[in-house]
Design an enzyme around this catalytic site. Structure first.
Site, short mmCIF file in Angstrom:
data_model
loop_
_atom_site.label_atom_id
_atom_site.label_comp_id
_atom_site.label_asym_id
_atom_site.label_seq_id
_atom_site.Cartn_x
_atom_site.Cartn_y
_atom_site.Cartn_z
N LYS A 11 0.86 -1.21 0.00
CA LYS A 11 0.00 0.00 0.00
C LYS A 11 0.88 1.24 0.00
O LYS A 11 2.04 1.21 0.41
CB LYS A 11 -0.95 0.02 1.21
CG LYS A 11 -0.27 0.16 2.59
CD LYS A 11 -0.08 1.59 3.06
CE LYS A 11 0.64 1.65 4.39
NZ LYS A 11 1.72 2.58 4.54
N ASP A 141 -1.98 -1.50 10.19
CA ASP A 141 -2.23 -1.53 8.75
C ASP A 141 -2.80 -2.87 8.27
O ASP A 141 -3.20 -2.99 7.11
CB ASP A 141 -0.92 -1.29 7.97
CG ASP A 141 -0.47 0.16 8.01
OD1 ASP A 141 -1.32 1.04 8.27
OD2 ASP A 141 0.72 0.41 7.80
O1 C5P Z 1 0.60 -0.91 14.59
P1 C5P Z 1 1.99 -1.04 14.10
O2 C5P Z 1 2.73 -2.14 14.79
O3 C5P Z 1 2.11 -1.13 12.62
O4 C5P Z 1 2.72 0.31 14.50
C1 C5P Z 1 4.11 0.46 14.49
C2 C5P Z 1 4.50 1.63 15.38
O5 C5P Z 1 4.05 2.85 14.80
C3 C5P Z 1 3.89 1.61 16.76
O6 C5P Z 1 4.70 0.89 17.64
C4 C5P Z 1 3.84 3.08 17.12
O7 C5P Z 1 5.09 3.51 17.58
C5 C5P Z 1 3.60 3.76 15.78
N1 C5P Z 1 2.18 4.05 15.54
C6 C5P Z 1 1.56 5.09 16.24
N2 C5P Z 1 0.23 5.34 16.01
C7 C5P Z 1 -0.48 4.62 15.12
C8 C5P Z 1 0.14 3.58 14.37
C9 C5P Z 1 1.46 3.32 14.61
O8 C5P Z 1 2.17 5.75 17.06
N3 C5P Z 1 -1.74 4.90 14.93
#
Ligand code: C5P
Length: 324
Positions: A11, A141
């Site tokens: 994406k 995601d």
């Molecule tokens: O959810 P995911 O593991 O993909 O997110 C990776 C990192 O990105 C999280 O650990 C966080 O630090 C940051 N993040 C965030 N807010 C979001 C999505 C991701 O702060 N809505």
């Protein structure tokens, strides 16, 4: 032997706005997510033992629990223990095309494919929203990657609102330095340190702000299928921290912007991939060639692709038999 082969598209973000903090340590986001043709292939088959095995052709991709695809299989085993003991474990082969740690949701789309694939392998019959709920446990995601297409994502990124009718293909050029990785937690943490004074604090205003995206200029442009206008309205708040820290990303962005035939350019997610929207497939190829000539560094990967209207798709069994 039961087996499935799935296509797991990457994406890009047409929009990424950070609007507030969340009690869980994440951020409140407003995003527009868009699937692209660049994809990995995920082959799965049931094992007679209760093991989860991962193989990958890319040396940087871990094959242990630190791989989100492994954790997706583990989550399915925990949530559906009866099916796990009936059908056994799963062997997962990831054929990587999507650059890793690139802001293209490569890990998330692999995890999404594992959820969809195990649902099929174990005859669970889960609905899309049940799969999305499982996906949200794994990463912000992952839910989007399941159905893909074009969608507004709010909350942590897991609350989805598909944008219909489906967008006619946009012609995309992607550029990423192989050896350059940006840590997503670093990007968000740095953004918080520098810009949290502008975050919206009260929940009503946050909800109103998230809702306002439905009538934003970029959403209107998407609904009108106006490629030039979409390209002009691209936005990514994380550029504010990533571009100053990574001059190579800024250089790619400036180079793309200077190419004839480019309608607009932006970093995807937390980077470091930069994409450009070109006027036509021919222009996209010309942009790729011109950037390659300007930066003959082999470390720079360039791809031409286009936007697509779907997420995870069942391709065939690994033996090549087409599934309906
Ligand atoms: O959810 P995911 O593991 O993909 O997110 C990776 C990192 O990105 C999280 O650990 C966080 O630090 C940051 N993040 C965030 N807010 C979001 C999505 C991701 O702060 N809505």
């Amino acid at each position: 032997m039961r087996s499935y082969s799935l296509i797991a598209p990457a994406k890009i973000n047409l929009d990424l706005e950070i609007i507030g903090d969340r009690p869980d340590g994440y951020h409140e986001l407003v995003m527009i997510l868009q699937s692209i043709g660049l994809a990995d292939q995920i082959d799965l088959y049931s094992l007679s033992t209760e093991n989860i095995r991962i193989h990958c052709n890319h040396p940087q991709v871990p094959t242990d629990k630190s791989n989100l695809a492994y954790r997706a299989a583990e989550l399915m085993a925990t949530k559906f223990p009866e099916a796990f003991s009936n059908y056994g474990g799963v062997d997962i082969t990831i054929k990587k095309q999507i650059p890793v740690a690139a802001g293209l949701a490569g890990g998330s789309t692999n995890a999404a494919a594992v959820l969809v694939g195990i649902d099929l392998l174990w005859n669970l019959g889960l609905t899309q929203s049940e799969l999305e709920e499982l996906g949200a446990i794994l990463g912000s995601d992952v839910p989007f990657c399941i159905a893909g297409g074009t969608a507004i994502a709010t909350g942590r990124g897991e609350k989805l609102s598909p944008l219909l009718p489906s967008l006619a293909p946009l012609h995309i050029v992607l550029a990423k330095y192989r050896s350059l990785e940006v840590s997503t937690p670093w990007a968000y943490k740095t953004y918080r340190q520098e810009f949290s004074s502008s975050y919206i604090r009260d929940s009503n205003s946050l909800a109103a702000r998230a809702n306002a995206v439905h009538s934003s200029a970029i959403v209107k442009a998407i609904l009108q299928q106006d490629a030039a206008e979409i390209a002009q309205k691209l936005h990514n708040d994380l550029e504010r921290v990533v571009l100053p820290a990574y001059p190579q990303v800024l250089q790619l962005r400036e180079l793309f912007a200077a190419q004839p035939g480019v309608l607009g350019t932006m970093m995807s997610g937390s980077g470091p991939t930069v994409f450009a929207i070109a006027k036509s497939p021919e222009q996209a190829e010309a942009v790729k060639l011109s950037v390659r000539q300007a930066i003959p560094d082999e470390d720079l990967e360039l791809f031409v692709t286009q936007t697509i209207t779907h997420g995870i798709q069942v391709a065939s069994t690994p033996k090549g038999e087409i599934k309906n």
